[in-house]
Scaffold this motif. Structure first.
Motif, PDB file in Angstrom:
ATOM      1  N   TYR A 115     174.496  39.894  -7.092  1.00 36.03           N
ATOM      2  CA  TYR A 115     173.640  38.763  -6.561  1.00 36.03           C
ATOM      3  C   TYR A 115     172.604  38.094  -7.498  1.00 36.03           C
ATOM      4  O   TYR A 115     172.363  38.767  -8.559  1.00 36.03           O
ATOM      5  CB  TYR A 115     172.918  39.226  -5.420  1.00 36.03           C
ATOM      6  CG  TYR A 115     171.701  40.166  -5.381  1.00 36.03           C
ATOM      7  CD1 TYR A 115     170.572  39.494  -5.475  1.00 36.03           C
ATOM      8  CD2 TYR A 115     171.924  41.387  -6.157  1.00 36.03           C
ATOM      9  CE1 TYR A 115     169.259  40.246  -5.774  1.00 36.03           C
ATOM     10  CE2 TYR A 115     170.581  42.048  -6.540  1.00 36.03           C
ATOM     11  CZ  TYR A 115     169.381  41.594  -6.367  1.00 36.03           C
ATOM     12  OH  TYR A 115     168.370  42.316  -6.566  1.00 36.03           O
ATOM     13  N   CYS A 116     171.871  37.329  -7.230  1.00 36.07           N
ATOM     14  CA  CYS A 116     170.813  36.729  -8.201  1.00 36.07           C
ATOM     15  C   CYS A 116     169.968  36.071  -7.021  1.00 36.07           C
ATOM     16  O   CYS A 116     170.037  35.529  -6.236  1.00 36.07           O
ATOM     17  CB  CYS A 116     171.384  35.539  -8.852  1.00 36.07           C
ATOM     18  SG  CYS A 116     169.891  34.776  -9.724  1.00 36.07           S
ATOM     19  N   CYS A 117     168.570  36.827  -7.309  1.00 33.90           N
ATOM     20  CA  CYS A 117     167.481  36.268  -6.504  1.00 33.90           C
ATOM     21  C   CYS A 117     166.349  35.978  -7.452  1.00 33.90           C
ATOM     22  O   CYS A 117     165.437  36.803  -7.890  1.00 33.90           O
ATOM     23  CB  CYS A 117     166.969  37.435  -5.542  1.00 33.90           C
ATOM     24  SG  CYS A 117     165.727  37.096  -4.439  1.00 33.90           S
ATOM     25  N   ASP A 118     166.131  34.710  -8.073  1.00 36.20           N
ATOM     26  CA  ASP A 118     165.467  34.283  -9.024  1.00 36.20           C
ATOM     27  C   ASP A 118     164.621  32.930  -8.545  1.00 36.20           C
ATOM     28  O   ASP A 118     165.208  31.821  -8.484  1.00 36.20           O
ATOM     29  CB  ASP A 118     166.380  33.889 -10.154  1.00 36.20           C
ATOM     30  CG  ASP A 118     165.460  33.376 -11.511  1.00 36.20           C
ATOM     31  OD1 ASP A 118     164.294  33.371 -11.303  1.00 36.20           O
ATOM     32  OD2 ASP A 118     166.168  33.758 -12.599  1.00 36.20           O
ATOM     33  N   GLY A 119     163.293  33.309  -8.360  1.00 35.28           N
ATOM     34  CA  GLY A 119     162.452  32.140  -7.731  1.00 35.28           C
ATOM     35  C   GLY A 119     163.056  31.576  -6.332  1.00 35.28           C
ATOM     36  O   GLY A 119     163.142  32.411  -5.451  1.00 35.28           O
ATOM     37  N   ASP A 120     163.490  30.401  -6.459  1.00 34.73           N
ATOM     38  CA  ASP A 120     163.844  29.748  -5.189  1.00 34.73           C
ATOM     39  C   ASP A 120     165.366  29.759  -5.059  1.00 34.73           C
ATOM     40  O   ASP A 120     165.942  29.549  -4.166  1.00 34.73           O
ATOM     41  CB  ASP A 120     163.795  28.140  -5.068  1.00 34.73           C
ATOM     42  CG  ASP A 120     162.290  27.873  -4.920  1.00 34.73           C
ATOM     43  OD1 ASP A 120     161.369  28.869  -4.282  1.00 34.73           O
ATOM     44  OD2 ASP A 120     161.490  26.837  -5.185  1.00 34.73           O
ATOM     45  N   GLU A 121     165.916  30.592  -6.073  1.00 35.63           N
ATOM     46  CA  GLU A 121     167.490  30.679  -6.130  1.00 35.63           C
ATOM     47  C   GLU A 121     168.054  31.762  -5.440  1.00 35.63           C
ATOM     48  O   GLU A 121     167.595  32.751  -5.623  1.00 35.63           O
ATOM     49  CB  GLU A 121     168.084  30.461  -7.681  1.00 35.63           C
ATOM     50  CG  GLU A 121     167.644  29.390  -8.387  1.00 35.63           C
ATOM     51  CD  GLU A 121     168.345  28.012  -7.837  1.00 35.63           C
ATOM     52  OE1 GLU A 121     169.444  28.150  -7.232  1.00 35.63           O
ATOM     53  OE2 GLU A 121     167.981  27.066  -8.316  1.00 35.63           O
ATOM     54  N   ARG A 122     169.006  31.565  -4.610  1.00 32.10           N
ATOM     55  CA  ARG A 122     169.651  32.863  -3.894  1.00 32.10           C
ATOM     56  C   ARG A 122     171.261  32.564  -4.270  1.00 32.10           C
ATOM     57  O   ARG A 122     171.773  31.510  -3.684  1.00 32.10           O
ATOM     58  CB  ARG A 122     169.411  32.741  -2.418  1.00 32.10           C
ATOM     59  CG  ARG A 122     167.730  32.649  -2.005  1.00 32.10           C
ATOM     60  CD  ARG A 122     167.124  34.088  -2.212  1.00 32.10           C
ATOM     61  NE  ARG A 122     165.843  33.884  -1.815  1.00 32.10           N
ATOM     62  CZ  ARG A 122     164.861  33.631  -2.832  1.00 32.10           C
ATOM     63  NH1 ARG A 122     165.145  33.296  -3.951  1.00 32.10           N
ATOM     64  NH2 ARG A 122     163.683  33.677  -2.273  1.00 32.10           N
ATOM     65  N   LEU A 123     171.724  33.421  -4.849  1.00 31.70           N
ATOM     66  CA  LEU A 123     173.330  33.387  -5.157  1.00 31.70           C
ATOM     67  C   LEU A 123     173.943  34.591  -4.843  1.00 31.70           C
ATOM     68  O   LEU A 123     173.307  35.902  -5.058  1.00 31.70           O
ATOM     69  CB  LEU A 123     173.216  32.838  -6.636  1.00 31.70           C
ATOM     70  CG  LEU A 123     172.794  31.765  -6.922  1.00 31.70           C
ATOM     71  CD1 LEU A 123     171.593  31.938  -7.927  1.00 31.70           C
ATOM     72  CD2 LEU A 123     173.705  30.756  -7.724  1.00 31.70           C
ATOM     73  N   LEU A 124     175.244  34.729  -4.377  1.00 29.39           N
ATOM     74  CA  LEU A 124     176.089  35.820  -4.184  1.00 29.39           C
ATOM     75  C   LEU A 124     177.037  35.669  -5.191  1.00 29.39           C
ATOM     76  O   LEU A 124     177.717  34.399  -5.241  1.00 29.39           O
ATOM     77  CB  LEU A 124     176.439  35.931  -2.836  1.00 29.39           C
ATOM     78  CG  LEU A 124     175.655  36.182  -1.722  1.00 29.39           C
ATOM     79  CD1 LEU A 124     176.350  36.321  -0.246  1.00 29.39           C
ATOM     80  CD2 LEU A 124     174.882  37.530  -2.056  1.00 29.39           C
TER      81      LEU A 124
END
Length: 511
Positions: A137-146
Motif C-alpha cells: 500500500y501507499c499512504c502519502d499525504g492525500d494519496e491512498r493506493l493499494l
C-alpha cells in the motif's frame, strides 16, 4: 517509510520485543506479507495511529509513479475507464520482472490515514492461490493506493460478454464458480467475510488462465462510501433497505455471478428467478455454448443460484455450502485453464537459485521431505539457544507437562509418526509459556508429510517470527509454497534462505 521490498516476501524484522515472546498464546496467522514491529495484527492491540510504524510492504509514491509512468492513462486497466472513481493501473517496479496492479483512490475516499492503513492491514493478512493478493500500500499525504498482484488475462466480464476469439466452455465456467467460491470461503474462514460489489469484473485470470478473486473488493471504495456501484437490479435487497453489507449479501452477489456464467449475459436476478420458478431453466443457458454442457450439472448450478438469490438472507447458503455443491462438478482438473480459455500460456524460464545451496537447500529445492526430516533430526534444538529465558516461577507442573509433551513429540518425530508428533507439538505450543522455533519447524514438516501445506506454511512463518534470520524457516516455507503451486514465490524464498545462509557463514568465518 516508503520502501519497496526486493522480494515478494518480507522477512520479519528482528525487534527487541519479539511478538511471540510478548504474546506466547497467539495462534499462528495465515500466510501473508503483513508484518509489524511489535505485534502481528490489529487484533493483538497494534496501534495504527502512526502509519510509519506499519511495515507491511509500504511503497513510496515515487516508486508507484515510476512503475505506472506517472499514472499514465495508457496504464489504466480497470474496464470502467476514466469514469471510475477509483482507477486501477498496471505497473512494473524498478528492477523487478513481475507486473503489479495499483488501485488509486480519490483524495476524499479515505481522509484518515489510520483507517486506511487499518483496512489495508486486514486485507494484507490474506494470501491464497484463489485471490489476486494484496502485496502493499501507499499512504502519502492525500494519496491512498493499494498494490496487488497483476492478472494479465482480463476479467470474467471480458471473457463472457466481450469475447473475440471464443466463448468460455462449460467446464471452465464451472471451474470459475468453484474457484471463486473457494476464495470467498477462505476469506470467511480468516475473518474477512465481507466482499464489496462482487461481480464479473472482480474475477480476474492470471498468467496460467486460472480465475482469481480481486483483493480490492475486500476493501470499500471509501471509508463511508457505497459498497455497490452496479445497477440496483443486481444489488442485494437488504442493502437497498439498510445500506449495510453482510456475509449473506456476498452470497447474493455470488448468485448473480452464477447467472452470468450460466447465461453469458447480465440478467437481472428477478427476471432469472421468474424463469427458474417457471421451470424454464434451459432458457437461461448461453446459446453460444451450443448445447455443449451437462443438463444435470446446469440444473445443480441453476438451483444453487436460486438459493443464493433468495430475498431473505437467512435462506441463502453459506460459503462452505457453495464449495460443497460446486466441487463435484469440477470434472476436468487435468486440463489447464489457459487451454480452456484458448489463450497462450506465458512461458517463463523457471527461477534457478542464485547461490550455491547447502544440504538443507538442496533437499528443499527438490522437495525431498525425507532428507529434510533427517537434517532436522540431526540439528535437534541447537538453533533454539537464547530464544527462551524462563523465570524460577515458570518451572511449574504445567511447565513440566509442556516439556513432556515436547519430548513425546520429539520421539514421534524421530520415529516418523508425524500425526502423533503434530498432536504433541500442538500441546506444547498451545500452552504458550515457551516458544521454540524448532518445534514450529518440526510441526511444519510434519504437516507437509501429511499433505497439509497451508498449516505447514503458517508454522514456518511463526518460526521465522521467533528467529528472523534462521535459514531453515525460509527453506521450509519454500517447500510449502511449492506444494501450494506458488512456484515463483517458492523460488524467491529459496534464494532468500540461501542468502541468509551465506551471510551466516561469512559471519562465522569472520569471527
Amino acid at each position: 517509510m516508503g520502501c519497496c521490498q526486493s522480494s515478494l516476501f518480507t522477512r520479519v524484522k528482528e525487534t527487541e520485543n519479539n511478538p511471540l515472546e510478548k504474546e506466547p498464546q497467539q495462534q499462528p496467522q495465515p500466510y501473508h506479507q503483513f508484518h509489524t514491529s511489535n505485534n502481528t495484527s490489529n487484533e493483538t492491540g497494534k496501534d495504527f495511529s502512526d502509519p510509519s510504524s506499519f511495515t507491511f510492504s509500504e511503497f513510496s509514491l515515487s516508486d508507484l509513479k515510476s512503475a505506472t509512468n506517472n499514472f499514465s492513462s495508457e496504464y489504466i486497466v480497470s474496464e470502467s475507464g476514466e469514469k471510475a472513481p477509483n482507477l486501477v493501473y498496471k505497473g512494473r517496479l524498478q528492477n523487478q520482472k513481475r507486473w503489479i496492479a495499483v488501485k488509486k483512490f480519490s483524495k476524499a475516499a479515505w481522509p484518515d490515514p489510520k483507517q486506511f492503513v487499518e483496512e489495508a492491514s486486514g486485507v494484507g493478512k490474506l494470501r491464497h492461490a484463489r485471490l489476486a493478493n494484496l502485496i502493499g500500500y501507499c499512504c502519502d499525504g492525500d494519496e491512498r493506493l493499494l498494490v496487488a498482484e497483476f492478472m494479465p488475462n482480463d476479467t470474467l466480464a471480458k471473457h463472457l460478454f466481450h469475447w473475440e476469439n471464443q466463448t468460455i466452455e462449460w467446464a471452465m465456467r464451472l471451474r470459475v464458480a468453484l474457484y471463486i467460491a473457494q476464495a470467498l470461503h477462505y476469506c470467511t474462514s480468516e475473518g474477512r467475510p465481507l466482499y464489496h460489489d462482487l461481480n464479473a469484473y472482480r474475477v480476474l485470470f492470471d498468467e496460467e488462465g486460472d480465475p482469481r478473486l480481486s483483493c480490492f473488493g475486500l476493501m470499500k471504495n471509501s471509508r463511508d462510501g457505497k459498497s455497490y456501484s452496479t445497477n440496483l437490479a443486481y444489488t442485494p435487497p437488504e442493502y437497498l433497505r439498510n445500506g449495510r453489507v453482510t456475509p449473506e449479501s456476498v452470497i447474493y452477489s455470488f448468485g448473480t455471478v452464477l447467472l452470468d456464467l450460466l447465461s453469458g449475459k447480465h440478467i437481472p436476478p428477478s427476471h432469472a428467478l421468474d424463469m427458474i420458478q417457471g421451470k424454464n431453466n434451459m432458457l437461461l443457458m448461453d446459446s453460444h455454448l451450443e448445447g455443449k454442457f451437462s443438463t444435470e450439472e446446469a440444473t445443480v448450478v441453476v438451483n444453487l443460484a436460486s438459493k443464493c438469490l433468495q430475498y431473505e438472507p437467512r435462506e441463502r447458503p453459506n460459503t462452505k455450502d457453495l464449495v460443497t455443491t460446486l466441487a463435484p462438478l469440477h470434472t476436468k482438473p487435468e486440463v489447464r485453464s489457459h487451454i480452456m480459455l484458448g489463450i497462450p500460456k506465458q512461458e517463463e524460464a523457471p527461477s534457478t537459485p542464485q547461490r550455491p545451496l547447502s544440504a538443507m537447500g538442496e533437499a528443499c529445492s527438490r522437495m525431498d521431505l525425507t532428507a529434510i526430516h533427517q537434517i532436522l533430526v540431526a540439528t535437534h534444538y541447537r538453533d533454539d539457544e537464547g530464544t527462551n529465558e524462563l523465570s524460577f516461577q515458570e518451572w511449574t507442573q504445567q511447565m513440566r507437562d509442556m516439556l513432556e509433551a515436547r519430548k513425546r513429540g520429539d520421539y514421534a518425530f524421530r520415529d516418523k509418526d508425524f500425526k502423533t508428533a503434530i498432536d504433541n507439538y500442538s500441546q506444547f505450543i498451545d500452552v504458550g509459556t515457551m516458544v521454540s522455533p524448532t518445534v514450529f519447524a518440526r510441526r511444519s514438516l510434519c504437516y507437509l508429510l501429511c499433505d497439509q501445506p497451508d498449516p505447514a506454511l503458517r508454522d514456518a512463518m511463526q518460526a521465522q517470527c521467533v528467529y528472523p534470520d534462521w535459514p531453515t524457516t525460509f527453506y521450509i516455507q519454500s517447500v510449502a509454497l511449492a506444494k501450494l503451486n506458488m512456484h515463483k514465490d517458492a523460488a524467491d524464498m529459496l534464494n532468500e534462505a540461501a542468502a541468509l545462509e551465506e551471510k551466516r557463514q561469512r559471519g562465522a568465518r569472520g569471527s
